[in-house]
Design a protein around this motif. Structure first.
Motif: not given
Length: 429
Positions: A39-40, A57-62
């Motif tokens: 996401p970033a 920030g540093s979290v999440g996935d797509l």
């Protein structure tokens, strides 16, 4: 495709095409499940910096999930291997739409245009760019056209083979400037083609040894490069709706109300369509870019221009009549450009006001009272934030990140004189 690689890409808020390559052997799997994304990455500026003020920030996935209909093949060229390029939607790990996806933003706008207004839109993005590595030659001349061969012939052939339907290729007014136009196409197809066109031009220019830039303005005293967006409205699956022989400019009430929405929200719209630190140096009067917020017949200083129709050979003007939006450039994401034009147009259709049509005979003095465009990127961004209706067009993630990216770019070039700023943007685009 059995060998080599395929590149799965998105076009981000800075109009940069970014993504990941996958081996041809994994292509079937990639088409089903996509490739990983973060996401970033949406918060990258055109200069390659990740802005601190982002919501991810540093979290999440797509996943970047490729649309097979967008595939274009770039052939082998001497020592340079061929590849296949796909455009992709950014989706969640379960395949659900991600609110920050610019392509998804356009898809939702097109759906609403059809569901709310019963309309579809046909579009052509007309691109200008500067091509180096050639001698001096007069504007619009055969000499200039031939001086860059075989680039021009190779480009037209590449676009034809890729299914982009080139319509014309011509030398333009500025030093080393050229223009390429594509045939009108349905909204998403046209925006996808605009993304692909820029990359195909850049890729071929690199292979042929020509420096190339789509920068809005390469020299503060020179000629700028625009992306003129030609569009027409049609009944869903049916007839054109923009022509009325007895109306001002021969523009139907539907078309005039659609135009009124774009004019009413022009400040916010321009923030998206001319969004770089150098864009607003081009958008000044007497540059034939966009000198004011008005709708006019065949006037190249208008934000919205009623394009001419041809009646040679009994051609039907009703099927040709369209509007040209003139305040876009190639630092803007085509999905967002068309999306905001549709959203503004829908806001106009919801009202009862037809835009005023200035006739072709209008003099500059007649138009002096028309509003000016935002005079700078900060002014345009402020107009977007102040426009409650326009803010509502965007998911929070998308709007917040768009503003952060553009302000990050402003901070990166703060204090540079205009000529250095133009050169820095030219190097990116």
């Amino acid at each position: 495709m059995t060998t080599g690689t395929a590149f799965v890409a998105t076009c981000d808020l800075a109009a940069q095409v970014r993504g990941r390559a996958t081996p041809a052997a994994r292509l079937e799997q990639t088409l089903r499940t996509g490739v990983g994304w973060v996401p970033a990455n949406l918060a990258l500026t055109c200069f390659g910096q990740l802005v601190d003020d982002n919501v991810f920030g540093s979290v999440g996935d797509l996943r970047l999930l490729p649309d097979p209909a967008t595939a274009v093949d770039l052939p082998d060229d001497g020592p340079v291997p061929g590849t296949r390029l796909y455009l992709a939607d950014q989706v969640g790990l379960d395949g659900s739409p991600w609110p920050g996806c610019p392509r998804g933003f356009l898809a939702r706008a097109l759906e609403d245009l059809k569901e709310i207004a019963g309309l579809e839109i046909n579009v052509s993005f007309e691109h200008e760019f500067m091509l180096g590595g050639q001698g001096e030659a007069p504007p619009f001349s055969f000499q200039r056209l031939r001086g860059v061969e075989p680039f021009g012939t190779d480009l037209v052939a590449l676009l034809e083979e890729a299914g982009l339907e080139p319509e014309s290729w011509l030398p333009e007014y500025g030093d080393g400037q050229f223009e390429i136009t594509l045939r009108p196409a349905p909204g998403m197809v046209a925006a996808d083609r605009a993304v692909l066109l820029r990359e195909l031009v850049r890729d071929l220019a690199r292979r042929r040894g020509h420096p190339v830039t789509f920068v809005p303005l390469a020299d503060p005293a020179g000629v700028g490069n625009g992306v003129h967006v030609h569009f027409s409205l049609r009944e869903a699956g049916g007839a054109p709706v923009m022509f009325d022989a007895g109306a001002p400019g021969r523009l139907s009430s539907t078309a005039a109300r659609f135009a009124a929405g774009i004019l009413r929200h022009a400040g916010a719209v321009v923030a998206v369509t001319a969004p770089s630190v150098g864009s607003h140096l081009r958008l000044t009067p007497h540059r034939w870019s966009a000198g004011g917020v008005f709708l006019a017949e065949r006037n190249r200083e208008a934000l919205l221009r009623i394009a001419p129709t041809v009646e040679i050979g009994n051609a039907d003007p009703a099927d040709q009549l369209h509007l040209e939006y003139r305040a876009a450039d190639a630092t803007a994401n085509p999905w967002l450009v068309l999306g905001v034009l549709i959203r503004a147009g829908l806001a106009g259709l919801a009202g009862a006001e037809d835009a005023r049509v200035w006739p072709e005979s209008s003099a500059e003095a007649d138009l002096a009272g028309e509003p000016a465009l935002p005079g700078s990127l900060p002014e345009a961004l402020a107009a977007l934030e102040a426009d409650e209706v326009a803010r509502g067009w965007f998911p929070h993630e998308l709007l917040h990140t768009f503003l952060a990216v553009r302000r990050g770019e402003l901070a990166h070039v703060a204090g540079l004189p205009d000529h250095e700023l133009c050169r820095k943007v030219a190097d990116v685009y």
